[in-house]
Design a protein around this motif. Structure first.
Motif, PDB file in Angstrom:
ATOM      1  N   ASP A 228       0.852  -1.188   0.279  1.00 24.51           N
ATOM      2  CA  ASP A 228      -0.181   0.098  -0.085  1.00 24.51           C
ATOM      3  C   ASP A 228       0.735   1.406   0.000  1.00 24.51           C
ATOM      4  N   VAL A 229       0.356   2.145  -0.790  1.00 21.81           N
ATOM      5  CA  VAL A 229       1.204   3.464  -0.957  1.00 21.81           C
ATOM      6  C   VAL A 229       0.735   4.545  -0.276  1.00 21.81           C
ATOM      7  N   ASP A 230       1.404   5.282   0.509  1.00 23.04           N
ATOM      8  CA  ASP A 230       1.014   6.469   1.392  1.00 23.04           C
ATOM      9  C   ASP A 230       0.296   7.487   0.527  1.00 23.04           C
ATOM     10  N   PRO A 231      -0.871   7.939   0.703  1.00 23.73           N
ATOM     11  CA  PRO A 231      -1.424   8.955  -0.202  1.00 23.73           C
ATOM     12  C   PRO A 231      -0.620  10.377  -0.058  1.00 23.73           C
ATOM     13  N   GLN A 232      -0.021  10.806   1.147  1.00 24.56           N
ATOM     14  CA  GLN A 232       0.498  11.865   1.114  1.00 24.56           C
ATOM     15  C   GLN A 232       1.946  11.768   0.275  1.00 24.56           C
ATOM     16  N   ALA A 233       2.552  10.511   0.202  1.00 28.48           N
ATOM     17  CA  ALA A 233       3.963  10.243  -0.420  1.00 28.48           C
ATOM     18  C   ALA A 233       3.521  10.572  -1.877  1.00 28.48           C
ATOM     19  N   GLN A 234       2.243  10.080  -2.514  1.00 21.18           N
ATOM     20  CA  GLN A 234       1.704  10.300  -3.710  1.00 21.18           C
ATOM     21  C   GLN A 234       1.824  11.600  -4.123  1.00 21.18           C
TER      22      GLN A 234
END
Length: 429
Positions: A228-234
């Motif tokens: 799962d990828v962090d939305p803030q990192a995106q």
């Protein structure tokens, strides 16, 4: 480094020093093994005539589970299959993770993990660490925190250190591979160990074996790791790309030129330079070089040989941001590395160049991955007992994979991605 980006062959004095260090280390490990096995024998005697219910959903109802994986980034990413299966099998249980600090942040967005604990057992390899009070205080603080969680079961995914921490965690049940721990440390052991050449199993399959021992039912889809990828990192990555002038519809190809567990896993520097120039000239791609701050010297060697201008993001992204960047990329090209497993787990099309390591044991597990390797007689040679360095100091297995071979694979991969997107568009209409 030589012109290929590999270390020079060590002189005889350095070879003798390395042999002395290796021998001394093995003697110390043997002494530690005997001492801890004695402790384990006492623990085992105290368990005589105690019968525990099997680890099955019908008879075992854990409130908290600790998964221990004290390894590099790629190993941790592949271990997420175990976390996901345990959460599905015991949905009411909280699952904590114990990992090394340099890897732990890659899983901060995982919804199945309640708490992330960190420790670095590698510090205890240095004798002076034994006399530093701060190390002992940190260890005791971790032990107190683990005990406060009252784990019903702790799972040692790999290695003797993980087995030790299952015992230190205070967990009622301790699961792991019997030949990787110390006698008596585990209450529930799975026969065998990792990297047994007779098994010829992939790292993910060992995780599935542990999940089955914990009472889980395995499906074919469980074999593919998912990150799962962090939305803030995106959002951070989109901002970084915008600052670098990368168009929203640009073809982004990420290239990871380094490897932190042996120089022989790295593709030659001149090959990278040749490939990057062709990707920019012929495919009109935005090539982004990824890496940590200490990868800069190697990346500088590549940049000195390129005629085009790739973007250098080494040291500019955190691990969550690296995952977001690889998810955003149209394609990734790499050797056997941690970012290779990240790209596979976020679903990015991937070309992985293998030499000393066997892709059947540690390669990317993804339907979007293509592995390139040369079947030279001495490859694969890696035995997971140290860094993947070439004993002949030639790294010929990596040199035999040419830039043109990789470029052709890139074209095929991009064509297949285009075909897949066109099919999706036609189905939508």
């Amino acid at each position: 480094m030589n012109e290929y980006g590999y270390p020079l062959q060590p002189d005889s004095q350095r070879t003798l020093r390395n042999l002395f260090v290796h021998t001394t280390r093995n003697v110390l490990l043997a002494i530690i093994y005997l001492l801890l096995s004695g402790v384990g024998a006492i623990i085992q005697l105290r368990r005589v005539n105690k019968h525990e219910p099997p680890l099955q959903p019908g008879t075992f109802h854990p409130k908290r589970i600790l998964v221990i994986r004290l390894d590099l980034i790629g190993d941790l990413v592949m271990s997420l299959t175990l976390v996901r299966i345990l959460k599905r099998t015991y949905p009411n249980a909280e699952i904590d993770l114990l990992a090394i600090p340099s890897s732990a942040s890659i899983v901060t967005a995982d919804p199945d993990i309640a708490t992330i604990l960190t420790t670095d057992p590698n510090i205890w390899r240095r004798p002076k660490a034994l006399i530093q009070l701060s190390n002992w205080l940190a260890l005791f603080a971790l032990i107190r925190r683990m005990h406060s969680r009252h784990y019903d079961v702790a799972v040692s995914v790999f290695g003797p250190w993980a087995a030790i921490f299952t015992l230190l965690s205070g967990a009622k049940r301790r699961l792991g591979f019997g030949q990787e721990g110390y006698y008596g440390f585990l209450t529930d052991s799975v026969a065998g160990r990792h990297w047994d050449r007779r098994d010829h199993k992939h790292e993910v399959d060992y995780c599935l074996e542990l999940a089955q021992a914990a009472g889980a039912t395995i499906t074919p889809e469980d074999r593919i790791p998912h990150l799962d990828v962090d939305p803030q990192a995106q959002r951070d990555v989109e901002r970084l790309l915008e600052q670098e002038g990368v168009a929203a519809d640009a073809l982004i190809i990420a290239c990871h030129v380094s490897s932190h567990n042996g120089y022989a896993k790295r593709w030659p520097v001149p090959y990278w330079a040749t490939l990057i120039d062709r990707l920019i000239r012929e495919e009109h791609a935005v090539v982004i070089l990824t890496g940590a701050p200490n990868d800069q010297p190697l990346i500088e060697q590549v940049l000195q040989r390129t005629h085009e201008h790739p973007l250098n993001f080494a040291g500019k992204t955190s691990l969550p941001q690296l995952a977001a960047l690889l998810q955003r990329a149209n394609l990734m090209i790499t050797g056997d590395s941690g970012p290779m497993h990240i790209a596979a787990a976020v679903g990015t099309p991937l070309i992985a160049i293998h030499g000393p390591t066997d892709p059947a044991l540690s390669g990317p597990v993804s339907p979007n991955a293509t592995v390139l390797r040369n079947n030279i007689w001495c490859s694969p040679c890696y035995k997971a007992k140290g860094p993947a360095d070439c004993r002949f100091h030639t790294t010929q297995c990596m040199k035999n994979v040419t830039p043109n071979q990789v470029f052709v694979a890139v074209q095929k991969k991009l064509d297949s991605v285009d075909d897949a997107s066109k099919q999706e568009t036609s189905h939508e209409h």
